[in-house]
Design a protein around this motif. Structure first.
Motif, PDB file in Angstrom:
ATOM      1  N   ILE A   1       1.501  12.058  -2.003  1.00 20.75           N
ATOM      2  CA  ILE A   1       2.505  13.103  -2.204  1.00 20.75           C
ATOM      3  C   ILE A   1       3.873  12.663  -1.673  1.00 20.75           C
ATOM      4  N   ILE A   2       3.886  11.708  -0.756  1.00 20.08           N
ATOM      5  CA  ILE A   2       5.168  11.320  -0.163  1.00 20.08           C
ATOM      6  C   ILE A   2       6.041  10.575  -1.194  1.00 20.08           C
ATOM      7  N   VAL A   3       5.411   9.882  -2.141  1.00 12.43           N
ATOM      8  CA  VAL A   3       6.188   9.104  -3.121  1.00 12.43           C
ATOM      9  C   VAL A   3       7.031  10.023  -4.014  1.00 12.43           C
ATOM     10  N   PRO A   4       6.408  11.033  -4.708  1.00 16.17           N
ATOM     11  CA  PRO A   4       7.255  11.938  -5.494  1.00 16.17           C
ATOM     12  C   PRO A   4       8.163  12.812  -4.616  1.00 16.17           C
ATOM     13  N   LEU A   5       7.684  13.162  -3.425  1.00 15.64           N
ATOM     14  CA  LEU A   5       8.486  14.008  -2.535  1.00 15.64           C
ATOM     15  C   LEU A   5       9.788  13.302  -2.151  1.00 15.64           C
ATOM     16  N   TYR A   6       9.704  12.003  -1.916  1.00 17.42           N
ATOM     17  CA  TYR A   6      10.893  11.237  -1.544  1.00 17.42           C
ATOM     18  C   TYR A   6      11.931  11.293  -2.667  1.00 17.42           C
ATOM     19  N   ILE A   7      11.466  11.104  -3.905  1.00 19.42           N
ATOM     20  CA  ILE A   7      12.389  11.136  -5.052  1.00 19.42           C
ATOM     21  C   ILE A   7      12.970  12.535  -5.236  1.00 19.42           C
ATOM     22  N   LEU A   8      12.114  13.567  -5.098  1.00 19.10           N
ATOM     23  CA  LEU A   8      12.602  14.953  -5.204  1.00 19.10           C
ATOM     24  C   LEU A   8      13.650  15.237  -4.138  1.00 19.10           C
TER      25      LEU A   8
ATOM     26  N   ARG B   1      15.483  13.120  -2.554  1.00 18.48           N
ATOM     27  CA  ARG B   1      16.692  12.336  -2.794  1.00 18.48           C
ATOM     28  C   ARG B   1      17.589  13.095  -3.778  1.00 18.48           C
ATOM     29  N   ASP B   2      16.958  13.655  -4.831  1.00 18.13           N
ATOM     30  CA  ASP B   2      17.746  14.396  -5.820  1.00 18.13           C
ATOM     31  C   ASP B   2      18.309  15.693  -5.238  1.00 18.13           C
TER      32      ASP B   2
ATOM     33  N   ALA C   1       8.945   8.189   6.519  1.00 15.15           N
ATOM     34  CA  ALA C   1       9.493   7.987   5.180  1.00 15.15           C
ATOM     35  C   ALA C   1      10.745   8.822   4.922  1.00 15.15           C
TER      36      ALA C   1
END
Lengths: 280, 284
Positions: free
Chosen positions: A126-133, A135-136, A220
């Protein structure tokens, strides 16, 4: 030959049991003991230790930790994030848990299983998509972002635990409140919540400890050292003071101690809670 | 009231998961931003033929097997030794529960200090043991995974201990009395009463520990970061480094989805077992 196990049972077995108990217990406790010994050894001297007894005792490492490093600030960040995220997770989790406990609707069981899966899957997923979200949304490198992240970490367990607690409160009680004119929200707030209070305290503590101990999200989502939580800060010590074991152990001890002390004080209660919660 | 709760749940968990699926069909690579927008199955193609990913799955499986076997053995021994203690009962239990209260980060740091090759306490103690050589435990690729497994066992075996101890206390004492009348020795009692009675609880413990081992991240990441030369690169560590070191977020999301799929299987197994456990309680 009346009892072939007689002598064995009388003398050897109790002794063997006690000996293995002591051996196993020492193995379990040794890393904790060693952490304390190294943390109390003068800086740089742990490499000269030959046995397992401390040689020289000092509190210098702890003093350095709080004066030369912003340890207090990191602990403060941890408290802030843990308190906010577990309070929010408690609010959302209990309302969800109540609905799942009281309302019969299509897909309720599927929803519970989905929630359980989010609790049981690796947080790296979950941390991978959360990081991108984040960031946006501009939530990276901020306390708010970390709070939201930790809510997603704690909320599944809060839902499962609170559903369990509400299941044990008779539905007739809040049914009676609704006949007397309460809304469903009112029945939850005035009747079910107060009855589930001990359970809610347990959820809050689990949430707090989960957030306090979390390393992945803290590592992260936040980069600036002044915003680090203590978990991330002390992990960074391994890179920075690779051979300065004394400082690492002092920091590890300070970070672990609050939860350890709380556990020792509330041992009986936590263990029974963990068993009835069933999930962890 | 259902709606706000579901909205929050959807925002903090549903949305990221949907985004992960979307990313896995896209190319979100912070090093190559110009590739974004190319949709397709290329990440899944790559996954199927990526030896590194499957080696990570195999290492995760190995890590799970090692931690489960070690934790259950240790917890079973501790539970059998403490079950009938009368004096000092609370203290004895506390000893075996205490490692659980230490965070994974702290576990990593203290074992890192103990494993240290030159003056770590483990090698110092092994100096006194004949025929066993010390090693640079976390740097040697033959010992690194085992060393990590041992640290994880220390941290998590109390979970198994709590369950097994509760299971032992649920076994009716009359069974043992009957066995003693029949002249069954301690080992026969263990083999024919304790083990069969613990069957279901052991199954639940095994699957819970499998899930914990599969999720494990901080101990591995802090102590070896997946090294030496990928010898400890489990699926969680590979997912993290793919995203945050190589900045290939799309492929990391794909690896994350693979991990979710494996978790689904584990959770379904867990639920089946718990359902059987409940059925067993009501039945004969």
């Amino acid at each position: 030959m009346s009892d072939p196990y007689g002598p064995l049972r009388l003398h050897l077995l109790p002794f063997l049991r006690l000996a293995s108990l002591c051996l196993l217990g020492s193995v379990a406790l040794f890393p904790i003991y060693w952490m304390v010994v190294i943390a109390l050894t003068p800086t740089g001297f742990s490499r000269t230790l030959t046995g397992i007894l401390p040689q020289g005792v000092t509190l210098e490492n702890f003093r350095a930790l709080f004066t030369e490093r912003p340890m207090l600030r990191w602990l403060g960040n941890s408290v802030l994030v843990a308190a906010l995220s577990s309070a929010l997770a408690l609010l959302f989790g209990t309302s969800c848990g109540y609905v799942l406990s009281r309302l019969r609707f299509r897909g309720a069981r599927l929803l519970m299983v989905a929630v359980l899966i989010t609790q049981m899957m690796p947080a790296t997923s979950i941390i991978v998509p959360l990081y991108i979200l984040f960031r946006d949304l501009g939530l990276l490198d901020s306390i708010e972002g970390m709070v939201v992240g930790h809510v997603s970490l704690v909320v599944p367990l809060a839902i499962w635990m609170s559903k369990g607690f509400f299941d044990r409160i008779p539905a007739d009680l809040d049914g009676a409140a609704r006949i007397d004119g309460c809304t469903r929200l009112g029945a939850w707030w005035y009747v079910a919540l107060p009855l589930a209070l001990p359970g809610l305290a347990a959820i809050f503590i689990y949430g707090f400890v989960t957030s306090w101990h979390d390393f992945l999200f803290a590592h992260a989502l936040v980069h600036s050292p002044q915003l680090w939580t203590a978990a991330n800060a002390i992990a960074s010590f391994r890179g920075e003071y690779f051979t300065l074991h004394e400082m690492q152990m002092a920091a590890a001890l300070v970070f672990a101690l609050p939860v350890v002390v709380m556990f020792v004080l509330m041992q009986r209660w936590i263990v029974s809670g963990a068993l009835t919660g069933g999930v962890r | 009231m259902l709606l706000p709760a579901l909205v929050v749940l959807g925002l903090v968990i549903g949305l990221p998961m949907l985004r992960a699926v979307e990313m896995s069909f896209d190319t979100v690579n912070l090093r190559r931003p110009h590739l974004a927008g190319k949709l397709g199955l290329h990440n899944y193609d790559r996954l199927l033929s990526d030896p590194r990913a499957w080696s990570a799955v195999a290492l995760s499986a190995l890590y799970m097997a090692g931690t489960v076997a070690g934790s259950v053995a240790l917890a079973l021994a501790a539970a059998l030794l403490t079950r009938r203690i009368v004096r000092g009962r609370a203290l004895a239990r506390l000893v075996f529960l205490l490692p659980w209260t230490f965070p994974a980060v702290v576990t990593a740091l203290v074992w890192g200090v103990m494993y240290e090759g030159n003056f770590g306490v483990i090698n110092r103690l092994l100096d006194h043991v004949p025929f066993i050589e010390g090693a640079n435990w976390l740097v040697d690729r033959r010992t690194a995974l085992g060393a990590l497994i041992l640290a994880q066992i220390w941290n998590e075996f109390p979970v198994a201990y709590v369950f097994i101890l509760a299971g032992l206390h649920a076994i009716p004492e009359e069974l043992y009395e009957a066995a003693r009348i029949d002249r069954a020795g301690p080992f026969q009692q263990f083999r024919f009463i304790t083990l069969p009675q613990l069957r279901y609880i052991l199954a639940v413990v095994v699957i819970l520990l499998m899930i914990m081992g599969f999720k494990s991240f901080p101990i591995i990441f802090i102590l070896t970061g997946g090294g030496p030369a990928g010898a400890t690169e489990t699926l969680t560590v590979l997912t993290f480094t793919t995203a945050f070191r190589r900045l290939d977020f799309s492929y990391a999301a794909t690896l994350g989805i693979l991990a979710v799929a494996i978790s689904v299987l584990l959770v379904l197994g867990y639920l089946r077992l718990v359902a059987r456990l409940d059925a067993g309680r009501d039945g004969p």
